[in-house]
Design an enzyme around this catalytic site. Structure first.
Site, short mmCIF file in Angstrom:
data_model
loop_
_atom_site.label_atom_id
_atom_site.label_comp_id
_atom_site.label_asym_id
_atom_site.label_seq_id
_atom_site.Cartn_x
_atom_site.Cartn_y
_atom_site.Cartn_z
N ASP A 200 0.94 -1.18 0.04
CA ASP A 200 -0.02 0.14 0.03
C ASP A 200 0.80 1.32 0.10
O ASP A 200 1.65 1.47 1.00
CB ASP A 200 -0.89 0.07 1.26
CG ASP A 200 -1.75 1.06 1.18
OD1 ASP A 200 -1.56 2.14 0.55
OD2 ASP A 200 -2.78 1.20 1.98
N HIS A 201 0.86 2.05 -1.11
CA HIS A 201 1.96 3.13 -1.26
C HIS A 201 1.64 4.35 -0.39
O HIS A 201 2.47 4.94 0.11
CB HIS A 201 2.01 3.54 -2.66
CG HIS A 201 0.97 4.36 -3.06
ND1 HIS A 201 -0.26 3.84 -4.07
CD2 HIS A 201 0.50 5.49 -2.96
CE1 HIS A 201 -1.17 4.61 -4.36
NE2 HIS A 201 -0.90 5.85 -3.52
N HIS A 263 -5.89 2.26 1.92
CA HIS A 263 -5.73 3.59 2.71
C HIS A 263 -6.13 3.90 3.99
O HIS A 263 -5.37 4.07 4.90
CB HIS A 263 -5.41 4.60 1.78
CG HIS A 263 -4.88 4.35 0.25
ND1 HIS A 263 -3.84 3.34 0.21
CD2 HIS A 263 -5.30 4.74 -0.98
CE1 HIS A 263 -3.76 3.12 -1.11
NE2 HIS A 263 -4.31 4.19 -1.69
#
Ligand SMILES: NC(=O)c1ccc[n+]([C@@H]2O[C@H](COP(=O)([O-])OP(=O)(O)OC[C@H]3O[C@@H](n4cnc5c(N)ncnc54)[C@H](OP(=O)(O)O)[C@@H]3O)[C@@H](O)[C@H]2O)c1
Length: 345
Positions: A200-201, A263
């Site tokens: 998950d960036h 996120h």
């Protein structure tokens, strides 16, 4: 793939802070796409600039577009100029660019994987990457399972000789619980759990990283960060732009699926979790998981009273008129896909 050049003499700067990467080749499936150009290339360049890439590092891009190695390097240069926000350092660029290679092919073609194996052997010899390869799947989700299966069939997931092989997958990891479980099973048929990185960036964003330091390394806030002193927490994720050219992807996903299970759940769990026993990945993951288990599922009635969905209308951005969501390219004018979601947990 063009002839592989000699290793350049110039070298990246020594690391300023943090651990340098292992020697490795990063294979980017979908190297001609948006995620690669907008996120991956700038991230790699910034790592090189900070001295955090190993000197024994290379990138092999794979996609359908007809590029030579030189064309791909030119595209990489343009992406850095567009998305890194400042000029490209000549000396660093010489070092960086010479480790980019390109392989044209179709993911469905078995022959691609034998050509990939040959290309990796050559790149490994040229850059001494210790046969450590990781495959970044910057591709539509329907390719995740098939690509990993074909990599395994070609022997490219095999870790038997003291090297590592990993696969990195960005969202969306399935579109509901069942499809996520099915994808997991498909991957774990040919790869070990430790080889699969579901990333998950958002976790790399400085603000998110700072939540941990702010909470657990701060004698002022740690003692009052609990329900006796905090009534509630609001997490707002505000985009500055509309869907722009991503309408066809976005209209199938919607903001709920695009942002919340990944996120926002990460942000909720980092904000609410108890201190982990260490900052080891598993210890942090275990504390985060407890929070996710503690969130009560909503009944159908609660969904109506505790959530809101909406779409953006037309407006202005930096003084320019921008369309409503229903006026965006590749978005049906009567779509009901949400671009706004709010929920109380
Ligand atoms: N864009 C983002 O900001 C973002 C953020 C998070 C996650 N993601 C996820 O990342 C993935 C990629 O997104 P994207 O926006 O980069 O998509 P994209 O712009 O459509 O890029 C897809 C890439 O895959 C290649 N490709 C497609 N079909 C192929 C095939 N059969 N054989 C070989 N190459 C093929 C395309 O190559 P050609 O161009 O040569 O055809 C292109 O390089 C998606 O799963 C998306 O949900 C994207």
């Amino acid at each position: 793939m063009a002839q592989i050049a000699e290793q350049p003499k110039t070298a990246p700067p020594p690391p300023r802070i943090g651990k340098q990467s292992d020697p490795c080749v990063m294979v980017i499936f979908g190297a001609a796409g948006d995620l690669t150009g907008r996120m991956l290339i700038p991230a790699l360049y910034n790592l090189a600039r900070a001295g955090l890439l190993s000197r024994e590092f290379a990138v092999l891009g794979v996609a359908r577009a007809q590029f030579s190695d030189e064309d791909f390097r030119k595209k990489v240069f343009d992406d850095i100029k567009t998305y890194c926000g400042d000029c490209v350092d000549d000396e660093l660029w010489e070092w960086f660019s010479q480790r980019f290679y390109y392989l044209q092919g179709n993911f469905d073609d078995d022959n691609l994987y034998s050509r990939l194996k040959d290309a990796l052997t050559k790149i490994d010899q040229t850059h001494s990457t210790h046969q450590n390869f990781f495959y970044y799947l910057a591709v539509a989700p329907n390719f995740f399972g098939p690509i990993v299966q074909r990599l395994a069939a070609a022997g490219l997931m095999d870790q038997s000789n003291n090297h590592w092989r990993r696969v990195v997958i960005e969202k969306p990891f399935g579109h509901d619980l069942e499809s996520a479980k099915a994808l997991n099973q498909e991957l774990l048929k040919v790869a070990d759990e430790k080889q699969v990185y579901r990333i998950d960036h958002y976790l790399g964003k400085e603000t998110v990283q700072n939540i941990m330091a702010f909470r657990f390394a701060n004698g002022i806030f740690e003692p009052v960060w609990n329900r006796r002193y905090i009534d509630h927490v609001q997490i707002s994720v505000a985009e500055t732009v509309g869907v722009e050219g991503r309408g066809s992807y976005f209209d199938h996903a919607g903001t709920l699926r695009d942002m919340v299970p990944n996120h926002i759940m990460q942000l909720i769990s980092l904000t609410a979790m108890e201190p982990p026993i260490s900052f080891d990945a598993n210890a942090v993951r275990d504390e985060q998981a407890k929070i996710l288990h503690a969130i009560q599922p909503m009944s159908d009635e609660e969904v109506l009273s505790r959530t809101v969905r909406g779409q953006y209308g037309e407006g202005t951005e930096d003084g320019k008129r921008v369309p409503a969501y229903r006026g965006e390219e590749d978005v049906p004018p009567d779509t009901r896909t949400e671009t706004f979601v709010a929920a109380r947990a």
